[in-house]
Design an enzyme around this catalytic site. Structure first.
Site, PDB file in Angstrom:
ATOM      1  N   TYR A  63       3.258  -1.918   6.891  1.00  0.00           N
ATOM      2  CA  TYR A  63       2.584  -0.742   6.330  1.00  0.00           C
ATOM      3  C   TYR A  63       3.273   0.543   6.792  1.00  0.00           C
ATOM      4  O   TYR A  63       3.345   0.835   7.978  1.00  0.00           O
ATOM      5  CB  TYR A  63       1.083  -0.720   6.714  1.00  0.00           C
ATOM      6  CG  TYR A  63       0.331  -1.983   6.303  1.00  0.00           C
ATOM      7  CD1 TYR A  63       0.794  -2.803   5.270  1.00  0.00           C
ATOM      8  CD2 TYR A  63      -0.825  -2.369   6.950  1.00  0.00           C
ATOM      9  CE1 TYR A  63       0.113  -3.957   4.897  1.00  0.00           C
ATOM     10  CE2 TYR A  63      -1.517  -3.520   6.574  1.00  0.00           C
ATOM     11  CZ  TYR A  63      -1.022  -4.310   5.550  1.00  0.00           C
ATOM     12  OH  TYR A  63      -1.697  -5.454   5.187  1.00  0.00           O
ATOM     13  N   LEU A 204     -12.585  -4.504  -1.912  1.00  0.00           N
ATOM     14  CA  LEU A 204     -13.118  -3.561  -2.912  1.00  0.00           C
ATOM     15  C   LEU A 204     -12.283  -3.576  -4.189  1.00  0.00           C
ATOM     16  O   LEU A 204     -12.560  -2.816  -5.117  1.00  0.00           O
ATOM     17  CB  LEU A 204     -13.146  -2.142  -2.327  1.00  0.00           C
ATOM     18  CG  LEU A 204     -13.992  -2.000  -1.062  1.00  0.00           C
ATOM     19  CD1 LEU A 204     -13.832  -0.613  -0.446  1.00  0.00           C
ATOM     20  CD2 LEU A 204     -15.447  -2.276  -1.378  1.00  0.00           C
ATOM     21  N   ILE A 252     -12.108  -6.532   5.318  1.00  0.00           N
ATOM     22  CA  ILE A 252     -11.392  -5.421   5.981  1.00  0.00           C
ATOM     23  C   ILE A 252     -11.093  -4.290   4.995  1.00  0.00           C
ATOM     24  O   ILE A 252      -9.925  -4.028   4.681  1.00  0.00           O
ATOM     25  CB  ILE A 252     -10.100  -5.926   6.680  1.00  0.00           C
ATOM     26  CG1 ILE A 252      -9.291  -6.876   5.753  1.00  0.00           C
ATOM     27  CG2 ILE A 252     -10.433  -6.612   7.982  1.00  0.00           C
ATOM     28  CD1 ILE A 252      -7.883  -7.164   6.282  1.00  0.00           C
ATOM     29  N   LYS A 254     -10.239  -0.726   3.561  1.00  0.00           N
ATOM     30  CA  LYS A 254      -9.542   0.440   4.113  1.00  0.00           C
ATOM     31  C   LYS A 254     -10.260   1.680   3.593  1.00  0.00           C
ATOM     32  O   LYS A 254     -10.542   1.785   2.394  1.00  0.00           O
ATOM     33  CB  LYS A 254      -8.079   0.428   3.683  1.00  0.00           C
ATOM     34  CG  LYS A 254      -7.305   1.697   4.014  1.00  0.00           C
ATOM     35  CD  LYS A 254      -7.250   2.616   2.817  1.00  0.00           C
ATOM     36  CE  LYS A 254      -6.461   3.871   3.063  1.00  0.00           C
ATOM     37  NZ  LYS A 254      -6.562   4.789   1.899  1.00  0.00           N
ATOM     38  N   VAL A 256     -10.580   6.086   4.246  1.00  0.00           N
ATOM     39  CA  VAL A 256     -10.237   7.312   4.976  1.00  0.00           C
ATOM     40  C   VAL A 256     -11.357   8.343   4.826  1.00  0.00           C
ATOM     41  O   VAL A 256     -11.707   9.046   5.778  1.00  0.00           O
ATOM     42  CB  VAL A 256      -8.889   7.896   4.478  1.00  0.00           C
ATOM     43  CG1 VAL A 256      -8.633   9.259   5.102  1.00  0.00           C
ATOM     44  CG2 VAL A 256      -7.740   6.951   4.828  1.00  0.00           C
TER      45      VAL A 256
HETATM   46  P1  NDP Z   1      -9.535  -2.085  -0.455  1.00  0.00           P
HETATM   47  O1  NDP Z   1     -10.144  -3.067  -1.387  1.00  0.00           O
HETATM   48  O2  NDP Z   1     -10.018  -2.035   0.930  1.00  0.00           O
HETATM   49  O3  NDP Z   1      -9.659  -0.637  -1.124  1.00  0.00           O
HETATM   50  C1  NDP Z   1      -9.243   0.535  -0.484  1.00  0.00           C
HETATM   51  C2  NDP Z   1      -9.623   1.693  -1.368  1.00  0.00           C
HETATM   52  O4  NDP Z   1     -11.046   1.735  -1.524  1.00  0.00           O
HETATM   53  C3  NDP Z   1      -9.218   3.048  -0.834  1.00  0.00           C
HETATM   54  O5  NDP Z   1      -8.777   3.796  -1.949  1.00  0.00           O
HETATM   55  C4  NDP Z   1     -10.512   3.637  -0.284  1.00  0.00           C
HETATM   56  O6  NDP Z   1     -10.563   5.051  -0.401  1.00  0.00           O
HETATM   57  C5  NDP Z   1     -11.529   3.035  -1.198  1.00  0.00           C
HETATM   58  N1  NDP Z   1     -12.835   2.861  -0.527  1.00  0.00           N
HETATM   59  C6  NDP Z   1     -13.052   2.411   0.732  1.00  0.00           C
HETATM   60  N2  NDP Z   1     -14.368   2.386   0.985  1.00  0.00           N
HETATM   61  C7  NDP Z   1     -15.005   2.824  -0.133  1.00  0.00           C
HETATM   62  C8  NDP Z   1     -16.353   3.053  -0.469  1.00  0.00           C
HETATM   63  N3  NDP Z   1     -17.347   2.799   0.398  1.00  0.00           N
HETATM   64  N4  NDP Z   1     -16.618   3.528  -1.713  1.00  0.00           N
HETATM   65  C9  NDP Z   1     -15.637   3.800  -2.594  1.00  0.00           C
HETATM   66  N5  NDP Z   1     -14.328   3.605  -2.332  1.00  0.00           N
HETATM   67  C10 NDP Z   1     -14.012   3.133  -1.104  1.00  0.00           C
HETATM   68  O7  NDP Z   1      -7.974  -2.344  -0.537  1.00  0.00           O
HETATM   69  P2  NDP Z   1      -6.792  -2.570   0.489  1.00  0.00           P
HETATM   70  O8  NDP Z   1      -5.663  -3.013  -0.338  1.00  0.00           O
HETATM   71  O9  NDP Z   1      -6.570  -1.401   1.375  1.00  0.00           O
HETATM   72  O10 NDP Z   1      -7.237  -3.835   1.357  1.00  0.00           O
HETATM   73  C11 NDP Z   1      -7.882  -3.692   2.589  1.00  0.00           C
HETATM   74  C12 NDP Z   1      -6.966  -4.011   3.753  1.00  0.00           C
HETATM   75  O11 NDP Z   1      -6.547  -5.368   3.712  1.00  0.00           O
HETATM   76  C13 NDP Z   1      -5.634  -3.252   3.757  1.00  0.00           C
HETATM   77  O12 NDP Z   1      -5.801  -1.912   4.133  1.00  0.00           O
HETATM   78  C14 NDP Z   1      -4.834  -4.092   4.728  1.00  0.00           C
HETATM   79  O13 NDP Z   1      -5.185  -3.810   6.061  1.00  0.00           O
HETATM   80  C15 NDP Z   1      -5.259  -5.496   4.315  1.00  0.00           C
HETATM   81  N6  NDP Z   1      -4.349  -6.104   3.321  1.00  0.00           N
HETATM   82  C16 NDP Z   1      -3.676  -7.255   3.676  1.00  0.00           C
HETATM   83  C17 NDP Z   1      -2.796  -7.857   2.805  1.00  0.00           C
HETATM   84  C18 NDP Z   1      -2.068  -9.087   3.225  1.00  0.00           C
HETATM   85  O14 NDP Z   1      -1.124  -9.485   2.524  1.00  0.00           O
HETATM   86  N7  NDP Z   1      -2.439  -9.719   4.309  1.00  0.00           N
HETATM   87  C19 NDP Z   1      -2.543  -7.309   1.462  1.00  0.00           C
HETATM   88  C20 NDP Z   1      -3.341  -6.140   1.152  1.00  0.00           C
HETATM   89  C21 NDP Z   1      -4.212  -5.594   2.060  1.00  0.00           C
HETATM   90  P3  NDP Z   1     -10.304   6.080   0.814  1.00  0.00           P
HETATM   91  O15 NDP Z   1      -9.201   5.490   1.656  1.00  0.00           O
HETATM   92  O16 NDP Z   1      -9.925   7.328   0.114  1.00  0.00           O
HETATM   93  O17 NDP Z   1     -11.578   6.246   1.585  1.00  0.00           O
END
Ligand code: NDP
Length: 296
Positions: A63, A204, A252, A254, A256
């Site tokens: 990342y 999400l 998990i 993510k 901000v």
């Molecule tokens: P998510 O499904 O967690 O979605 C993240 C997005 O959702 C961001 O834009 C965030 O906005 C928004 N969000 C978070 N909380 C809310 C809420 N309560 N209401 C509305 N929107 C919300 O996607 P990720 O791809 O980030 O997956 C989560 C984590 O999984 C990653 O960050 C990483 O650590 C891990 N991962 C692992 C992978 C692997 O290959 N092992 C691959 C992909 C992800 P904002 O940030 O603006 O708050």
């Protein structure tokens, strides 16, 4: 006696570490450290999450080319002991010498002397035996407490489990959300048989190629409205719901934005009725056959 603690998943005891309970919702960090938002917002979000009980933080050397680990390191200054810290090694860095060096680099960026969990990010061409042996060495040196894998499908997990230290693998981290239930057919049952908890990424469905507008889906909106929660909270509560009477998922997300972090922590308190789950099942049926593992 009723269990009033927030939902948790238990990492089973290994030969070297006792069983450990973790809150069923943690924090992801993909896209942190990219300069997309002020770094101080990302640091603050992770600290806010820790304060609200989202103590597992998931990151990776991938990342932002290590930039996300640096953000996590900054967030953990003076509070390392509050977090259960997970990072991941690239498959091409998962060899005898390369994994030792990659782990050292991660530790340096994270400003810590140990990871709580170190994952192979996805299956690669370096023999798994070599990766497991190296993870064992890192564990013996105290640089990691546990190890596991990510993006492993059924065949890969069966191969892994047959290896000498395969049963020491603590988790498999895979994509899982209401719109992507493929793992429920074979992978999740296998993991339940192995007693291996699941870390659910993209809970999400908001990032990567598999981005879906589940928030706008009429059934998701309807059920969330009735429960007085947001669609995101519904998706999280669904992801961590017990299956076959067992809670073994850690989602998990993510986040901000401060209100997102707050909502995600509050989702630990959401109880989904059988009726709500049945409506979601009808709109998003569980798979009736094996489908390839979804990945980002
Ligand atoms: P998510 O499904 O967690 O979605 C993240 C997005 O959702 C961001 O834009 C965030 O906005 C928004 N969000 C978070 N909380 C809310 C809420 N309560 N209401 C509305 N929107 C919300 O996607 P990720 O791809 O980030 O997956 C989560 C984590 O999984 C990653 O960050 C990483 O650590 C891990 N991962 C692992 C992978 C692997 O290959 N092992 C691959 C992909 C992800 P904002 O940030 O603006 O708050």
């Amino acid at each position: 006696m009723t269990d009033h603690r927030p939902p948790h998943a238990t990492l089973p005891a290994t030969a070297h570490a006792p069983a450990l309970e973790l809150p069923a919702i943690g924090q992801g960090t993909w896209y942190m450290g990219e300069g997309l938002v002020p770094r101080s917002d990302e640091v603050r979000a992770l600290q806010q999450g820790l304060e609200l009980g989202l103590t597992l933080i998931d990151t990776a050397e991938m990342y932002a080319d290590g930039g996300a680990e640096e953000v996590v390191g900054e967030a953990l200054v003076g509070r390392r002991d509050q977090a259960f810290l997970v990072s991941k090694v690239y498959p091409w860095n998962a060899g005898r010498d390369s994994a030792m060096a990659a782990c050292e680099r991660s530790l340096k960026r994270l400003g810590t002397d140990h990871l709580d969990l170190y994952l192979l990010h996805w299956p690669g061409s370096i023999p798994l035996e070599e990766t497991l042996e190296t993870f064992e060495r890192l564990r013996e040196q105290g640089k990691i407490r546990r190890y596991g894998v990510s993006n492993f499908d059924v065949d890969e997990l069966e191969t892994l489990n047959a290896l000498p230290d395969g049963s020491e693998c603590a988790v498999n981290q895979v994509l899982y959300h209401l719109g992507s239930r493929g793992i429920e057919y074979a992978l999740r049952p296998l993991m339940q048989r192995l007693g291996m908890p699941l870390m659910a990424y993209c809970p999400l469905a908001q990032a990567g190629q598999l981005r879906q507008d589940l928030f706008g889906h009429p059934v998701v909106r309807e059920v969330a409205d009735e429960l007085g929660i947001t669609p995101a909270q519904l998706l999280l509560a669904w992801t961590i719901r017990p299956l076959n009477g067992r809670r073994d998922v850690i989602a998990i997300p993510k986040a901000v934005q401060p209100q997102h972090v707050e909502q995600n922590a509050a989702a630990l308190q959401v109880d989904l009725s059988d009726e709500a789950l049945a409506r979601l099942d009808e709109a998003f049926p569980a798979p009736g056959r094996k489908v390839p593992l979804d990945i980002v």
